[in-house]
Every structure is written in C-alpha cells, then in structure tokens.
Design a protein around this motif. Structure first.
Motif, mmCIF file in Angstrom:
data_model
loop_
_atom_site.group_PDB
_atom_site.id
_atom_site.type_symbol
_atom_site.label_atom_id
_atom_site.label_comp_id
_atom_site.label_asym_id
_atom_site.label_seq_id
_atom_site.Cartn_x
_atom_site.Cartn_y
_atom_site.Cartn_z
ATOM 1 N N LYS A 135 0.833 -1.202 0.000
ATOM 2 C CA LYS A 135 0.000 0.000 0.000
ATOM 3 C C LYS A 135 0.875 1.263 0.000
ATOM 4 C CE LYS A 135 -3.326 -0.464 3.197
ATOM 5 N NZ LYS A 135 -4.315 -0.199 4.207
ATOM 6 N N LEU A 136 1.922 1.257 0.840
ATOM 7 C CA LEU A 136 2.834 2.404 0.916
ATOM 8 C C LEU A 136 3.552 2.627 -0.411
ATOM 9 C CD1 LEU A 136 4.407 1.967 4.459
ATOM 10 C CD2 LEU A 136 2.978 3.867 3.701
ATOM 11 N N ALA A 137 4.018 1.528 -1.029
ATOM 12 C CA ALA A 137 4.731 1.634 -2.305
ATOM 13 C C ALA A 137 3.825 2.237 -3.377
ATOM 14 C CB ALA A 137 5.242 0.257 -2.741
ATOM 15 N N ALA A 138 2.557 1.788 -3.420
ATOM 16 C CA ALA A 138 1.610 2.293 -4.418
ATOM 17 C C ALA A 138 1.329 3.773 -4.182
ATOM 18 C CB ALA A 138 0.318 1.484 -4.362
ATOM 19 N N LEU A 139 1.237 4.150 -2.915
ATOM 20 C CA LEU A 139 0.922 5.528 -2.543
ATOM 21 C C LEU A 139 2.065 6.496 -2.860
ATOM 22 C CD1 LEU A 139 -1.344 7.097 -1.029
ATOM 23 C CD2 LEU A 139 -0.067 6.685 1.075
ATOM 24 N N HIS A 140 3.312 6.022 -2.701
ATOM 25 C CA HIS A 140 4.462 6.925 -2.821
ATOM 26 C C HIS A 140 5.252 6.792 -4.107
ATOM 27 C CE1 HIS A 140 3.915 8.370 1.208
ATOM 28 N NE2 HIS A 140 3.711 7.132 1.585
ATOM 29 N N TYR A 141 4.909 5.817 -4.970
ATOM 30 C CA TYR A 141 5.699 5.580 -6.169
ATOM 31 C C TYR A 141 5.749 6.821 -7.061
ATOM 32 C CZ TYR A 141 7.625 3.535 -10.349
ATOM 33 O OH TYR A 141 8.425 3.287 -11.423
ATOM 34 N N MET A 142 6.953 7.241 -7.412
ATOM 35 C CA MET A 142 7.204 8.412 -8.258
ATOM 36 C C MET A 142 6.596 9.701 -7.685
ATOM 37 S SD MET A 142 9.383 7.651 -10.494
ATOM 38 C CE MET A 142 9.387 8.878 -11.804
ATOM 39 N N ARG A 143 6.593 9.776 -6.346
ATOM 40 C CA ARG A 143 6.169 10.983 -5.644
ATOM 41 C C ARG A 143 7.390 11.559 -4.941
ATOM 42 N NH1 ARG A 143 0.911 13.042 -6.294
ATOM 43 N NH2 ARG A 143 -0.289 11.346 -7.176
ATOM 44 N N CYS A 144 7.454 12.888 -4.887
ATOM 45 C CA CYS A 144 8.572 13.558 -4.233
ATOM 46 C C CYS A 144 8.567 13.249 -2.727
ATOM 47 C CB CYS A 144 8.444 15.066 -4.465
ATOM 48 S SG CYS A 144 9.705 16.035 -3.620
ATOM 49 N N LEU A 189 4.440 15.630 -4.425
ATOM 50 C CA LEU A 189 3.892 15.740 -5.784
ATOM 51 C C LEU A 189 4.681 14.869 -6.770
ATOM 52 C CD1 LEU A 189 2.740 19.447 -5.702
ATOM 53 C CD2 LEU A 189 1.327 17.398 -5.688
ATOM 54 N N GLU A 190 4.236 14.848 -8.042
ATOM 55 C CA GLU A 190 4.789 13.907 -9.016
ATOM 56 C C GLU A 190 6.244 14.190 -9.382
ATOM 57 O OE1 GLU A 190 2.019 15.726 -9.517
ATOM 58 O OE2 GLU A 190 0.411 14.239 -9.440
ATOM 59 N N SER A 234 8.229 17.858 -9.963
ATOM 60 C CA SER A 234 7.519 18.815 -10.802
ATOM 61 C C SER A 234 7.099 20.053 -10.016
ATOM 62 C CB SER A 234 6.281 18.138 -11.399
ATOM 63 O OG SER A 234 5.458 17.637 -10.351
ATOM 64 N N GLU A 235 7.240 20.009 -8.699
ATOM 65 C CA GLU A 235 6.833 21.146 -7.863
ATOM 66 C C GLU A 235 8.049 21.861 -7.243
ATOM 67 O OE1 GLU A 235 4.045 22.636 -7.383
ATOM 68 O OE2 GLU A 235 4.356 23.745 -5.525
ATOM 69 N N CYS A 236 8.778 21.180 -6.365
ATOM 70 C CA CYS A 236 9.868 21.848 -5.635
ATOM 71 C C CYS A 236 11.215 21.747 -6.359
ATOM 72 C CB CYS A 236 9.983 21.300 -4.215
ATOM 73 S SG CYS A 236 10.682 19.632 -4.111
ATOM 74 N N GLU A 237 11.253 20.959 -7.463
ATOM 75 C CA GLU A 237 12.452 20.780 -8.277
ATOM 76 C C GLU A 237 13.608 20.086 -7.557
ATOM 77 O OE1 GLU A 237 13.413 23.749 -11.179
ATOM 78 O OE2 GLU A 237 11.420 24.632 -11.070
ATOM 79 N N GLY A 238 13.288 19.370 -6.480
ATOM 80 C CA GLY A 238 14.289 18.517 -5.840
ATOM 81 C C GLY A 238 14.692 17.439 -6.824
#
Ligand SMILES: [Zn+2]
Length: 101
Positions: free
Chosen positions: A39-48, A53-54, A69-73
């Motif tokens: 569940k955690l992996a699905a929730l956070h995959y490719m998220r900053c 954000l994506e 795409s948001e904070c540019e980290g």
C-alpha cells in the motif's frame, strides 16, 4: 582547544550514524505487514519525498534522474550518485545544467 576532525573521521561518523538509523528503520520495517508495504509503495511511487507531488524521470547518459515537478528537488536511485561522480568534467557541467533549478 578542540581538534578538528579529519575527513576520514567525519566519513566514519556519518557512516556510523547512517548504520544506527538504518537499524532502527529495519526493525520498524520488520513489523510492517506485506500488505501495508504494498500500500505504501503504491501511494508513494514516483512521488517527491519532500512535497509529495509527481516526479518526472529524465534520462541523461543512462542515468535516470527523478526531478520533482513542484519543488524541483532531484532524486537518484541506488548507485546513481557513484555514476554521476564518475562523469567527465564537461559531462558533469552539462548534467548540472540539465537539472539546475
Ligand atoms: Zn517536491
């Protein structure tokens, strides 16, 4: 007068600190159920990891860099930091130009 720690000592302290924190996390991970991990992996995959954000994946010389795409980290997968550090100076400058804010 306090002696300034050598680079080797600082490296050693950083590694020990990482190993200490990793053990605490591993203990927590052992208590997580497989279902919760999924569940955690699905929730956070490719998220900053900072803002949630994506992430956008950019391929540069075979190094797959995830940029928020948001904070540019900028995030690297395991082993990619070593690959970046081995780039030639000119390629390294291009790399930083591609990923600068
Ligand atoms: Zn972000």
């Amino acid at each position: 007068m306090a002696k300034k720690p050598s680079e080797k000592e600082e490296e050693c302290f950083a590694r020990m600190e990482f190993e200490r924190k990793k053990k605490i996390q591993e203990e927590k991970h052992r208590r997580l159920l497989a279902e919760e991990k999924k569940k955690l992996a699905a929730l956070h995959y490719m998220r900053c990891p900072k803002c949630g954000l994506e992430l956008i994946e950019i391929d540069y010389k075979g190094i797959k860099v995830d940029k928020c795409s948001e904070c540019e980290g900028v995030w690297l997968d395991a082993g990619e930091l070593q690959t970046v550090s081995k780039l030639e100076q000119s390629a390294l400058e291009c790399f930083f130009d591609v990923f600068k804010k």
